[in-house]
Design a protein around this motif. Structure first.
Motif, short mmCIF file in Angstrom:
data_model
loop_
_atom_site.label_atom_id
_atom_site.label_comp_id
_atom_site.label_asym_id
_atom_site.label_seq_id
_atom_site.Cartn_x
_atom_site.Cartn_y
_atom_site.Cartn_z
N ASP A 119 0.72 -1.35 0.02
CA ASP A 119 0.00 0.14 -0.03
C ASP A 119 0.80 1.19 -0.08
O ASP A 119 0.36 2.20 -0.42
CB ASP A 119 -0.92 -0.11 1.27
CG ASP A 119 -2.21 -1.08 1.24
OD1 ASP A 119 -2.33 -1.59 -0.12
OD2 ASP A 119 -2.60 -1.35 2.17
N LYS A 150 -2.06 2.54 -9.09
CA LYS A 150 -3.05 1.73 -8.63
C LYS A 150 -4.12 0.89 -9.46
O LYS A 150 -4.51 0.04 -9.34
CB LYS A 150 -3.98 2.96 -7.95
CG LYS A 150 -3.38 3.11 -6.33
CD LYS A 150 -4.23 4.26 -5.70
CE LYS A 150 -3.81 4.70 -4.29
NZ LYS A 150 -4.62 5.53 -3.70
N ASP A 151 -4.34 1.74 -10.34
CA ASP A 151 -5.26 1.12 -11.55
C ASP A 151 -4.29 0.42 -12.64
O ASP A 151 -5.11 -0.29 -13.68
CB ASP A 151 -6.07 2.00 -12.47
CG ASP A 151 -6.71 3.03 -11.59
OD1 ASP A 151 -7.34 2.53 -10.54
OD2 ASP A 151 -6.73 4.15 -11.80
N GLN A 198 6.12 5.42 -15.61
CA GLN A 198 5.30 4.28 -14.86
C GLN A 198 6.40 3.06 -14.19
O GLN A 198 6.45 2.71 -13.31
CB GLN A 198 4.31 3.78 -15.19
CG GLN A 198 3.12 4.78 -15.28
CD GLN A 198 1.96 4.24 -16.30
OE1 GLN A 198 2.07 3.52 -17.00
NE2 GLN A 198 0.89 5.06 -16.25
N GLN A 256 7.37 14.28 -10.23
CA GLN A 256 7.11 13.18 -9.30
C GLN A 256 7.97 12.39 -8.89
O GLN A 256 7.83 12.23 -7.52
CB GLN A 256 5.84 12.46 -10.27
CG GLN A 256 4.85 13.15 -10.73
CD GLN A 256 3.65 12.26 -11.73
OE1 GLN A 256 4.19 11.23 -12.19
NE2 GLN A 256 2.60 12.55 -11.69
N SER A 273 8.77 12.10 -4.53
CA SER A 273 8.98 10.97 -3.99
C SER A 273 10.17 10.68 -3.09
O SER A 273 10.44 10.33 -2.01
CB SER A 273 8.84 9.57 -4.76
OG SER A 273 9.81 9.37 -5.81
N SER A 315 9.59 1.89 -6.04
CA SER A 315 8.79 1.34 -5.27
C SER A 315 9.48 0.28 -4.14
O SER A 315 9.13 0.60 -2.96
CB SER A 315 7.47 0.66 -5.57
OG SER A 315 6.85 1.46 -6.40
N PRO A 325 0.55 6.88 -6.96
CA PRO A 325 -0.78 6.57 -7.21
C PRO A 325 -1.19 6.04 -8.76
O PRO A 325 -2.26 5.37 -8.98
CB PRO A 325 -1.66 8.04 -7.08
CG PRO A 325 -1.01 8.65 -6.05
CD PRO A 325 0.46 8.34 -6.60
N ALA A 326 -0.50 6.41 -9.63
CA ALA A 326 -0.51 6.17 -11.12
C ALA A 326 -0.39 4.44 -11.14
O ALA A 326 -0.80 4.01 -12.42
CB ALA A 326 0.52 6.52 -11.77
N LEU A 342 1.92 2.43 -3.31
CA LEU A 342 0.50 2.92 -4.20
C LEU A 342 0.23 4.27 -3.53
O LEU A 342 -0.20 5.07 -4.40
CB LEU A 342 -0.73 1.76 -4.06
CG LEU A 342 -0.54 0.54 -4.53
CD1 LEU A 342 -1.69 -0.43 -4.46
CD2 LEU A 342 0.03 0.53 -6.01
N GLU A 343 0.26 4.45 -2.30
CA GLU A 343 0.46 6.04 -1.99
C GLU A 343 1.16 6.78 -2.46
O GLU A 343 1.02 8.10 -2.74
CB GLU A 343 0.44 5.87 -0.20
CG GLU A 343 -0.79 4.86 0.41
CD GLU A 343 -0.47 4.87 1.91
OE1 GLU A 343 0.70 5.46 2.26
OE2 GLU A 343 -1.04 4.14 2.31
N THR A 344 2.53 6.31 -2.60
CA THR A 344 3.79 7.22 -3.13
C THR A 344 3.37 7.26 -4.57
O THR A 344 3.53 8.51 -5.21
CB THR A 344 4.99 6.49 -2.75
OG1 THR A 344 5.04 6.17 -1.43
CG2 THR A 344 6.12 7.46 -3.16
#
Length: 244
Positions: free
Chosen positions: A115, A125-126, A139, A172, A176, A146, A122-123, A118-120
């Motif tokens: 998680d 997540k989907d 990405q 971005q 991070s 990550s 968000p792109a 994904l919080e860091t």
């Protein structure tokens, strides 16, 4: 107890008969951000490979915390808190984003959730079910980065993580890195965006032909001198006479 996360002492290293690093001393302290700058071929990536255990030095010592790890394998250094994010897209392209994230959680970590990644980023997540190879370059770099959050390392070394990315993605990525640094994780950063690297750093090392040409605060550097070095000209030790 020492507050040094990483120390290189008189390290020389190279490939075959080619010496790349010569008598390098370097320290990264707990919670600090250190920029490692220099022209192409100066030895930056080689230094990161030595620090992570991917390349054994010909001379000198490598310490993580208070433990000498000069001959310790990369997986053992990772368990000691060292994380390397190499240049390029360090992902398994034929596996899904979810599978890549799960692999980035080391077996000794009790928290098996991704998680935080994904919080860091968000792109992602989907796109958990997508193959990593089908992601955009930005990405994929987020996916590679990550690991710096999921492995919960004490030291993260980053090799040109903004290389080839669109400006909005670079923003971005740097956001991070600021998040990572604010959490107390020490960073050793090799970065093409010199100004941004200097802005976020507490200390700077400048490599020239495999040797440390400068070590000090970013405010002590002549930035124009660094830029000339990145353009491939000879680097001289920066003028620090005006530094406070």
């Amino acid at each position: 107890m020492s507050d040094v996360q990483l120390r290189l002492e008189n390290v020389s290293a190279g490939y075959g008969r080619t010496t790349v690093l010569r008598d390098v001393d370097l320290e990264v302290h707990t919670g600090s951000v250190v920029a490692l700058l220099g022209s192409n071929g100066a030895g930056k990536t080689t230094l990161l490979r030595v620090a992570s255990g991917l390349l054994r030095p010909d001379a000198g010592r490598v310490l993580v915390g208070e433990a000498e790890v000069t001959r310790v394998a990369p997986n053992a250094r990772a368990r000691a808190g060292v994380c390397l994010i190499p240049e390029g897209r360090g992902v398994f392209r034929g596996m899904s984003v979810r599978e890549n994230l799960l692999l980035q959680i080391p077996p000794w970590e009790k928290d098996k959730s991704f998680d935080l990644a994904l919080e860091t980023f968000p792109a992602l997540k989907d796109r958990l079910g997508e193959l990593a190879g089908r992601l955009s370059g930005g990405q994929q770099q987020m996916l590679a980065l990550s690991r710096a959050f999921l492995a919960k390392p004490s030291l993260v070394m980053l090799d040109e993580v903004s290389m080839g990315l669109a400006p909005v993605v670079v923003d971005q990525i740097f956001e991070s890195l600021h998040t990572l640094a604010s959490s107390g994780t020490a960073l050793l950063v090799v970065e093409q965006y010199v100004e941004r690297a200097l802005q976020m750093s507490d200390h700077v090392y400048l490599l020239n032909h495999g040797q440390v040409a400068f070590s000090g605060r970013p405010s002590e550097l002549d930035e124009d001198e660094v830029i000339r070095g990145y353009l491939g000209h000879e680097l001289n030790t920066p003028d620090v006479s005006s530094a406070s």
